[in-house]
Design an enzyme around this catalytic site. Structure first.
Site, PDB file in Angstrom:
ATOM      1  N   ASP A  36     -32.113  14.236  45.864  1.00  0.00           N
ATOM      2  CA  ASP A  36     -31.686  15.355  45.018  1.00  0.00           C
ATOM      3  C   ASP A  36     -31.021  16.407  45.901  1.00  0.00           C
ATOM      4  O   ASP A  36     -31.278  16.495  47.099  1.00  0.00           O
ATOM      5  CB  ASP A  36     -32.920  15.957  44.313  1.00  0.00           C
ATOM      6  CG  ASP A  36     -32.570  16.802  43.092  1.00  0.00           C
ATOM      7  OD1 ASP A  36     -32.885  16.375  41.967  1.00  0.00           O
ATOM      8  OD2 ASP A  36     -31.993  17.898  43.271  1.00  0.00           O
ATOM      9  N   ASN A  89     -30.109   8.709  38.172  1.00  0.00           N
ATOM     10  CA  ASN A  89     -30.369   9.684  37.105  1.00  0.00           C
ATOM     11  C   ASN A  89     -29.634  11.011  37.252  1.00  0.00           C
ATOM     12  O   ASN A  89     -29.360  11.691  36.259  1.00  0.00           O
ATOM     13  CB  ASN A  89     -31.892   9.923  37.070  1.00  0.00           C
ATOM     14  CG  ASN A  89     -32.278  11.186  36.357  1.00  0.00           C
ATOM     15  OD1 ASN A  89     -32.199  11.271  35.126  1.00  0.00           O
ATOM     16  ND2 ASN A  89     -32.686  12.207  37.109  1.00  0.00           N
ATOM     17  N   TYR A 155     -18.498  15.485  29.978  1.00  0.00           N
ATOM     18  CA  TYR A 155     -19.855  14.910  29.944  1.00  0.00           C
ATOM     19  C   TYR A 155     -19.857  13.632  29.093  1.00  0.00           C
ATOM     20  O   TYR A 155     -20.381  12.597  29.490  1.00  0.00           O
ATOM     21  CB  TYR A 155     -20.828  15.949  29.380  1.00  0.00           C
ATOM     22  CG  TYR A 155     -22.283  15.531  29.435  1.00  0.00           C
ATOM     23  CD1 TYR A 155     -23.050  15.783  30.564  1.00  0.00           C
ATOM     24  CD2 TYR A 155     -22.884  14.883  28.363  1.00  0.00           C
ATOM     25  CE1 TYR A 155     -24.391  15.409  30.623  1.00  0.00           C
ATOM     26  CE2 TYR A 155     -24.215  14.503  28.410  1.00  0.00           C
ATOM     27  CZ  TYR A 155     -24.964  14.768  29.545  1.00  0.00           C
ATOM     28  OH  TYR A 155     -26.290  14.385  29.587  1.00  0.00           O
ATOM     29  N   LYS A 159     -20.585   9.814  30.359  1.00  0.00           N
ATOM     30  CA  LYS A 159     -21.736   9.025  29.896  1.00  0.00           C
ATOM     31  C   LYS A 159     -21.284   7.739  29.189  1.00  0.00           C
ATOM     32  O   LYS A 159     -21.983   6.725  29.240  1.00  0.00           O
ATOM     33  CB  LYS A 159     -22.635   9.872  28.996  1.00  0.00           C
ATOM     34  CG  LYS A 159     -23.278  11.073  29.730  1.00  0.00           C
ATOM     35  CD  LYS A 159     -24.133  10.646  30.911  1.00  0.00           C
ATOM     36  CE  LYS A 159     -24.881  11.817  31.545  1.00  0.00           C
ATOM     37  NZ  LYS A 159     -25.692  11.418  32.708  1.00  0.00           N
ATOM     38  N   ILE A 188     -33.447  16.418  25.439  1.00  0.00           N
ATOM     39  CA  ILE A 188     -34.773  16.377  26.074  1.00  0.00           C
ATOM     40  C   ILE A 188     -35.067  17.765  26.636  1.00  0.00           C
ATOM     41  O   ILE A 188     -34.180  18.437  27.185  1.00  0.00           O
ATOM     42  CB  ILE A 188     -34.801  15.331  27.219  1.00  0.00           C
ATOM     43  CG1 ILE A 188     -34.283  13.959  26.732  1.00  0.00           C
ATOM     44  CG2 ILE A 188     -36.211  15.222  27.805  1.00  0.00           C
ATOM     45  CD1 ILE A 188     -35.094  13.285  25.653  1.00  0.00           C
TER      46      ILE A 188
HETATM   47  P1  NAP Z   1     -32.115  18.707  35.326  1.00  0.00           P
HETATM   48  O1  NAP Z   1     -33.454  19.178  34.908  1.00  0.00           O
HETATM   49  O2  NAP Z   1     -31.032  19.668  35.563  1.00  0.00           O
HETATM   50  O3  NAP Z   1     -32.327  17.809  36.638  1.00  0.00           O
HETATM   51  C1  NAP Z   1     -31.228  17.255  37.307  1.00  0.00           C
HETATM   52  C2  NAP Z   1     -31.511  17.223  38.799  1.00  0.00           C
HETATM   53  O4  NAP Z   1     -30.376  16.582  39.428  1.00  0.00           O
HETATM   54  C3  NAP Z   1     -31.624  18.626  39.407  1.00  0.00           C
HETATM   55  O5  NAP Z   1     -32.673  18.667  40.356  1.00  0.00           O
HETATM   56  C4  NAP Z   1     -30.272  18.792  40.074  1.00  0.00           C
HETATM   57  O6  NAP Z   1     -30.310  19.664  41.199  1.00  0.00           O
HETATM   58  C5  NAP Z   1     -29.974  17.384  40.519  1.00  0.00           C
HETATM   59  N1  NAP Z   1     -28.564  17.175  40.815  1.00  0.00           N
HETATM   60  C6  NAP Z   1     -27.494  17.765  40.216  1.00  0.00           C
HETATM   61  N2  NAP Z   1     -26.362  17.341  40.795  1.00  0.00           N
HETATM   62  C7  NAP Z   1     -26.730  16.468  41.782  1.00  0.00           C
HETATM   63  C8  NAP Z   1     -26.023  15.726  42.740  1.00  0.00           C
HETATM   64  N3  NAP Z   1     -24.689  15.800  42.838  1.00  0.00           N
HETATM   65  N4  NAP Z   1     -26.705  14.934  43.591  1.00  0.00           N
HETATM   66  C9  NAP Z   1     -28.067  14.879  43.531  1.00  0.00           C
HETATM   67  N5  NAP Z   1     -28.795  15.573  42.665  1.00  0.00           N
HETATM   68  C10 NAP Z   1     -28.135  16.368  41.791  1.00  0.00           C
HETATM   69  O7  NAP Z   1     -31.507  17.668  34.282  1.00  0.00           O
HETATM   70  P2  NAP Z   1     -32.169  16.605  33.283  1.00  0.00           P
HETATM   71  O8  NAP Z   1     -32.056  17.152  31.938  1.00  0.00           O
HETATM   72  O9  NAP Z   1     -33.450  16.085  33.798  1.00  0.00           O
HETATM   73  O10 NAP Z   1     -31.056  15.462  33.389  1.00  0.00           O
HETATM   74  C11 NAP Z   1     -31.190  14.310  34.200  1.00  0.00           C
HETATM   75  C12 NAP Z   1     -30.171  13.295  33.726  1.00  0.00           C
HETATM   76  O11 NAP Z   1     -30.428  12.987  32.361  1.00  0.00           O
HETATM   77  C13 NAP Z   1     -28.728  13.790  33.782  1.00  0.00           C
HETATM   78  O12 NAP Z   1     -27.882  12.720  34.191  1.00  0.00           O
HETATM   79  C14 NAP Z   1     -28.432  14.168  32.348  1.00  0.00           C
HETATM   80  O13 NAP Z   1     -27.061  14.094  32.051  1.00  0.00           O
HETATM   81  C15 NAP Z   1     -29.227  13.117  31.619  1.00  0.00           C
HETATM   82  N6  NAP Z   1     -29.556  13.459  30.238  1.00  0.00           N
HETATM   83  C16 NAP Z   1     -30.243  14.608  29.967  1.00  0.00           C
HETATM   84  C17 NAP Z   1     -30.537  14.902  28.636  1.00  0.00           C
HETATM   85  C18 NAP Z   1     -31.279  16.159  28.260  1.00  0.00           C
HETATM   86  O14 NAP Z   1     -31.270  16.512  27.066  1.00  0.00           O
HETATM   87  N7  NAP Z   1     -31.925  16.843  29.184  1.00  0.00           N
HETATM   88  C19 NAP Z   1     -30.131  14.038  27.625  1.00  0.00           C
HETATM   89  C20 NAP Z   1     -29.457  12.876  27.950  1.00  0.00           C
HETATM   90  C21 NAP Z   1     -29.172  12.596  29.267  1.00  0.00           C
HETATM   91  P3  NAP Z   1     -29.867  21.217  40.954  1.00  0.00           P
HETATM   92  O15 NAP Z   1     -30.904  21.796  40.045  1.00  0.00           O
HETATM   93  O16 NAP Z   1     -29.878  21.780  42.341  1.00  0.00           O
HETATM   94  O17 NAP Z   1     -28.516  21.161  40.321  1.00  0.00           O
END
Ligand code: NAP
Length: 255
Positions: A36, A89, A155, A159, A188
């Site tokens: 991360d 992820n 986005y 995806k 989520i």
């Molecule tokens: P989150 O809480 O923001 O967690 C994402 C993590 O990834 C953060 O720790 C972030 O670090 C890190 N990150 C960002 N850019 C990065 C990079 N270039 N290299 C390595 N790490 C990186 O997000 P989340 O909601 O858990 O989402 C995780 C995945 O699920 C994403 O791909 C998102 O698109 C997908 N998703 C999420 C949802 C939803 O509703 N939450 C729905 C569908 C899909 P920083 O905080 O420092 O940026």
């Protein structure tokens, strides 16, 4: 305990869905590598896992950087000797703007992390999995890999692209013991949505209620509900499953 003696890499494992999934893998016996950008939060997850008596390490990684992947794979193999699972992820939400107004720099950045980062991850770990004769990869897509969403051009494109990459790679490596699937979560309850996304809008309460109702179950999902599906796909229980795009969306995409 489906992951005893297994080594799992979770990108974006410091927060949200990645964090929950990393903890769930550890609870089932895995050694976990958190890859991360956020080093402090990664170290917190590592501490939690070690407190539970499992092995964990944080390797600072930007998934859009090929050299970071080389270091990540090298460190994982040096420490644990193998790579059984990659949860690809990490991702970002990008800008909110209509297609014709979408900032070019933001578009490139979203594609670099959400789409190219997933390909770089597969490119980095597949040779190791081929040498082992086995492996499982779970790529993070979204409901926005299956349907459109206004104001989220980059986005949504990224995806959808993840599902294309998943299908191609699944075809290429199915006969070599590597299964590659994707998950497509609905909204989520993570920092991406609750702190940076919808929740900062002036009418946040109203928007959150509306978005909840887009899911027939009438609520947002929890990170752990995604984690459970990821563990299933990564486990031997899913031995005949490859190339799939699995919605974990409370019914969002069935309408
Ligand atoms: P989150 O809480 O923001 O967690 C994402 C993590 O990834 C953060 O720790 C972030 O670090 C890190 N990150 C960002 N850019 C990065 C990079 N270039 N290299 C390595 N790490 C990186 O997000 P989340 O909601 O858990 O989402 C995780 C995945 O699920 C994403 O791909 C998102 O698109 C997908 N998703 C999420 C949802 C939803 O509703 N939450 C729905 C569908 C899909 P920083 O905080 O420092 O940026």
């Amino acid at each position: 305990m489906r992951f005893v003696e297994k080594v799992v890499i979770v990108t974006g494992g410091a927060s949200g869905i990645g964090r929950s999934t990393a903890l769930a893998f550890a609870d089932e016996g895995a050694s976990v590598v958190i890859a991360d950008l956020n080093q402090r939060a990664s170290e917190d997850v590592v501490r939690l896992i070690r407190d539970r008596g499992r092995a964990a390490t944080a390797v600072p990684t930007d998934v859009s950087q090929p050299h970071d992947w080389t270091r990540l794979v090298g460190e994982t193999v040096r420490l644990y000797g193998r790579i059984d699972v990659l949860f690809n992820n990490a991702g970002i939400e990008g800008a909110t703007a209509a297609t014709a107004d979408y900032p070019e720099e933001a578009f490139d950045r979203v594609l670099a992390i959400n789409l190219k980062g997933v390909w770089l991850g597969m490119r980095a770990v597949i040779p190791r999995m081929l040498a082992q004769g086995k492996g499982a990869i779970v790529n993070m897509s979204s409901i926005l890999g299956l349907v459109g969403f206004a104001s989220a051009a980059a986005y949504t494109a990224s995806k959808h692209g993840v599902l294309g990459l998943t299908k191609v790679a699944a075809l290429e490596y199915a006969a070599h013991g590597i299964r590659i699937n994707a998950v497509c979560p609905g909204f989520i309850r993570t920092p991406m949505v609750m702190e940076r996304g919808l929740a900062h809008l002036p009418n946040a309460r109203e928007v959150l209620a509306q978005v909840s109702q887009l899911h027939p179950v009438g609520r947002f999902g929890e990170p752990d509900e995604v984690a459970r599906a990821v563990l299933f796909l990564a486990s031997d229980e899913a031995s005949f499953l490859t190339g799939a795009a699995v919605p974990i969306d409370g019914g969002y995409t069935i309408r």
